[in-house]
Scaffold this active site. Structure first.
Site, mmCIF file in Angstrom:
data_model
loop_
_atom_site.group_PDB
_atom_site.id
_atom_site.type_symbol
_atom_site.label_atom_id
_atom_site.label_comp_id
_atom_site.label_asym_id
_atom_site.label_seq_id
_atom_site.Cartn_x
_atom_site.Cartn_y
_atom_site.Cartn_z
ATOM 1 N N SER A 124 19.600 0.699 1.748
ATOM 2 C CA SER A 124 20.291 1.628 1.233
ATOM 3 C C SER A 124 19.991 2.881 2.292
ATOM 4 C CB SER A 124 20.179 2.010 -0.213
ATOM 5 O OG SER A 124 18.595 2.173 -0.292
ATOM 6 N N ARG A 137 18.243 -3.602 7.665
ATOM 7 C CA ARG A 137 17.612 -2.639 8.007
ATOM 8 C C ARG A 137 16.148 -2.917 8.449
ATOM 9 N NH1 ARG A 137 16.940 1.168 3.774
ATOM 10 N NH2 ARG A 137 14.803 0.503 3.852
ATOM 11 N N LYS A 159 9.447 -12.142 2.170
ATOM 12 C CA LYS A 159 8.112 -11.731 2.710
ATOM 13 C C LYS A 159 7.717 -13.222 3.347
ATOM 14 C CE LYS A 159 8.009 -7.520 1.175
ATOM 15 N NZ LYS A 159 9.463 -7.162 0.528
ATOM 16 N N GLU A 168 11.511 -6.801 -3.701
ATOM 17 C CA GLU A 168 11.963 -5.796 -2.895
ATOM 18 C C GLU A 168 12.035 -4.459 -3.897
ATOM 19 O OE1 GLU A 168 13.068 -6.410 0.361
ATOM 20 O OE2 GLU A 168 12.425 -8.384 0.128
ATOM 21 N N GLY A 169 12.227 -3.395 -3.117
ATOM 22 C CA GLY A 169 12.640 -2.303 -3.721
ATOM 23 C C GLY A 169 11.434 -1.373 -4.011
ATOM 24 N N GLU A 228 9.154 -4.504 7.339
ATOM 25 C CA GLU A 228 9.833 -5.648 6.797
ATOM 26 C C GLU A 228 11.178 -5.618 7.426
ATOM 27 O OE1 GLU A 228 10.890 -6.044 2.994
ATOM 28 O OE2 GLU A 228 11.398 -3.845 2.449
ATOM 29 N N ARG A 249 12.310 8.076 6.750
ATOM 30 C CA ARG A 249 11.501 8.232 5.447
ATOM 31 C C ARG A 249 10.329 8.685 5.517
ATOM 32 N NH1 ARG A 249 12.777 3.097 2.300
ATOM 33 N NH2 ARG A 249 12.135 2.337 4.100
ATOM 34 N N LYS A 263 1.228 -8.741 -0.553
ATOM 35 C CA LYS A 263 2.874 -8.501 -0.862
ATOM 36 C C LYS A 263 3.383 -9.682 -1.783
ATOM 37 C CE LYS A 263 3.912 -5.807 3.049
ATOM 38 N NZ LYS A 263 5.222 -5.166 3.899
ATOM 39 N N ASN A 295 14.901 -5.679 5.831
ATOM 40 C CA ASN A 295 15.749 -5.892 4.588
ATOM 41 C C ASN A 295 17.054 -6.465 4.615
ATOM 42 O OD1 ASN A 295 13.858 -4.062 2.565
ATOM 43 N ND2 ASN A 295 14.340 -2.721 4.467
HETATM 44 P P1 ADP Z 1 9.874 -3.436 -0.404
HETATM 45 O O1 ADP Z 1 10.385 -4.659 -0.075
HETATM 46 O O2 ADP Z 1 9.344 -3.453 -1.849
HETATM 47 O O3 ADP Z 1 10.309 -2.321 -0.045
HETATM 48 P P2 ADP Z 1 7.971 -3.305 1.900
HETATM 49 O O4 ADP Z 1 7.249 -4.441 2.678
HETATM 50 O O5 ADP Z 1 8.941 -2.449 2.562
HETATM 51 O O6 ADP Z 1 8.252 -3.794 0.421
HETATM 52 O O7 ADP Z 1 6.633 -2.265 1.344
HETATM 53 C C1 ADP Z 1 6.968 -1.097 0.453
HETATM 54 C C2 ADP Z 1 6.225 0.116 1.013
HETATM 55 O O8 ADP Z 1 4.937 -0.150 1.339
HETATM 56 C C3 ADP Z 1 6.652 0.379 2.671
HETATM 57 O O9 ADP Z 1 7.892 1.382 2.628
HETATM 58 C C4 ADP Z 1 5.365 1.068 3.163
HETATM 59 O O10 ADP Z 1 5.420 2.421 2.557
HETATM 60 C C5 ADP Z 1 4.289 0.250 2.476
HETATM 61 N N1 ADP Z 1 3.842 -0.866 3.322
HETATM 62 C C6 ADP Z 1 4.369 -1.842 3.336
HETATM 63 N N2 ADP Z 1 3.562 -2.855 4.086
HETATM 64 C C7 ADP Z 1 2.770 -2.185 4.674
HETATM 65 C C8 ADP Z 1 1.692 -2.178 5.673
HETATM 66 N N3 ADP Z 1 1.663 -3.333 6.416
HETATM 67 N N4 ADP Z 1 0.648 -1.100 5.964
HETATM 68 C C9 ADP Z 1 1.080 -0.017 5.288
HETATM 69 N N5 ADP Z 1 2.142 0.195 4.515
HETATM 70 C C10 ADP Z 1 2.883 -0.648 4.102
HETATM 71 MG MG MG Z 2 10.956 -1.967 2.031
#
Ligand code: ADP
Ligand code: MG
Length: 474
Positions: A151, A125, A305, A368-369, A144, A450, A364, A146
């Protein structure tokens, strides 16, 4: 980007009535979760949190996200087959990040033995936000991708009907009729079914590898039921069960309790907390087997990442996707700024820029999660502490995406009904199947929207921050 229901947002009586209808409609439609108190029992359940109203999504960006999904499928699949790229890209990370290092060790071990698996199934996703540019025009920017345990394909297949009914109650039937149908759970099941078929043993089963705590079981059941409807047997097992009852025969066919397994679909195994020593052994057993793993360990590593950050380097996409310059350009157009924190001059510059202006970035780790990223003052403090140590290479830095907020109501059990300033994240599900070198399926299988209140920087639906939503294209 406003949705055409700004007018009803302040009509408290209408909103109250619509919320009552919405919750009952969600329960009837199966937008369900087990409760926090009894996460492994289905005798008390509640609705999964969702928005009262669909959120406006720019049609052009929505279409762009769908249009690039097959490219992303090809890219992830290409990375998973590129040992040199994975080795090179993760070299600095695995020196400092133990979890990635353990995954990587299994990856190398499996390659050394020689792969028994010949059919590959990817379910991913790709998540995006709509970045508001300087002139106010929104742009699609990837958060990102996944590649393991992505899910909500199941529950999101049922939210459009709920939102349709809410709009009707609010006198917006015309708008209700414009909500798009969406059934990613079927798309996922079609991919799993294809992999099962190509595996070629009609009596073999599909195994969902599930967590000890299974609050989100209904989301998974949606996909399971699609498989049962196609006469494919599904079993649900934990790593612990695999450790106790899993075995390989001479041809490295996987058996659970004497039953052959054709496909292993992981809804577990993406965070360190999922593993103890036994679970690592179980993971290795699964990876060594000829069963179709979704994902195989290489594809899980392709979703780190660190890989995402390396992809943004000029020329990398083109190298990974030779002869596909247009696909590479479509992918690149969705990238936000991504920066390496590897030791050396480039990493020093990145760290200095982040410490000087932390609000521009997100820091970051390889996790994940949700709930792991660092922002603002916390970002600055952490980075200042580790900026001269190799520990910094377990992180990447990313430009912070800044979407235009919109007002909505977030419906959550035991929470008061109140309007919130929200931002949304769009996910597109990708499904592909490869046999040997031949791609036999490559699809965009549906979407997930979401939405969360702006005061939360991070976190998904499972983390209790974001809620399910339905896009209303504008
Ligand atoms: P994870 O793998 O923990 O889900 P993500 O990279 O998807 O990590 O980041 C988790 C959440 O953080 C995202 O759903 C988003 O709400 C926020 N986020 C992540 N990267 C960014 C970004 N570059 N700018 C703004 N918000 C972000
Ligand atoms: Mg994520």
């Amino acid at each position: 980007m406003a949705a055409p229901w700004e007018d009803v947002l302040c009509d408290t009586a209408a909103i109250r009535e619509a919320a009552l209808v919405a919750v009952d409609a969600a329960l009837l439609a199966g937008v369900l979760m087990r409760t926090e108190g009894r996460p492994n029992a289905s005798d008390v359940v509640n609705y999964a949190p969702f928005t009262l109203l669909p959120s406006a999504v720019p049609r052009a960006l929505f279409e762009q996200a769908y249009a690039v999904q097959q490219d992303f499928n090809l890219l992830v699949d290409a990375i998973s087959q590129n040992k040199e790229f994975l080795e090179h890209t993760l070299a600095s990370t695995i020196k400092v990040d133990d979890f990635t290092a353990r995954l990587f060790r299994i990856y190398m071990q499996v390659l050394e033995e020689g792969l028994a698996q010949s059919v590959f199934l990817g379910i991913n996703r790709s998540d995006y936000m709509f970045d508001r540019g300087v002139d106010g025009t929104p742009a699609l920017k990837q958060i990102e991708i996944n590649t393991i345990a992505a899910s909500f394909a199941g529950l999101t297949s049922r939210t459009a009907a709920v939102h349709g009914q809410v709009l009707q109650v609010l006198g917006k039937s015309e708008e209700a009729s414009r909500l798009l149908p969406n059934n990613p759970s079927k798309g996922l099941a079609l991919g799993i079914a294809k992999a099962w078929e190509l595996y070629g043993s009609p009596s073999a089963v599909v195994m969902f590898l599930v967590e000890e705590v299974q609050r989100n079981i209904f989301d998974q059941r949606c996909v399971e039921n699609e498989l049962w409807n196609r006469n494919i047997r599904v079993i649900r097992k934990r790593f612990r069960d695999v450790f106790e009852k899993g075995s390989l025969d001479d041809a490295r066919r996987l058996y659970m309790d004497g039953q052959e397994v054709a496909v292993v679909y992981y809804r577990e195994g993406y965070v360190p907390q999922n593993y103890d020593q036994q679970n690592w052994e179980a993971r290795l057993l699964l990876e060594r087997s000829r069963a179709v793993k979704c994902p195989d360990i290489a594809t899980q590593l392709a979703g780190t990442k660190k890989v995402q950050q390396e992809l943004s380097r000029p020329g990398t996409l083109e190298r990974l996707l030779p002869g596909r310059t247009e696909a590479a350009a479509r992918i690149r157009a969705t990238f936000a700024g991504l920066y390496s924190l590897d030791m050396g001059e480039e990493g020093d510059k990145t760290a200095a820029a982040a410490v000087a202006d932390p609000d521009r970035f997100v820091l970051k780790p390889q996790r994940e999660g949700g709930g792991n990223n660092l922002y603002g003052e916390e970002l600055r403090q952490v980075l200042e502490k580790i900026r001269d140590s190799p520990e910094r290479t377990s992180y990447i830095l990313m430009d912070k995406i800044k979407p235009q907020p919109a007002m909505n109501y977030l419906l959550r059990a035991h929470s008061p009904l109140q309007v919130s300033k929200c931002i949304s994240e769009l996910g597109i599900f990708g499904v592909y199947v490869r046999r040997g070198k031949e791609m036999v399926m490559n699809e965009a299988a549906g979407h997930l929207l979401r939405t969360k209140a702006i005061e939360h920087a991070d976190g998904g639906v499972a983390a209790g921050v974001a809620v399910l939503d339905t896009p209303y294209l504008v």
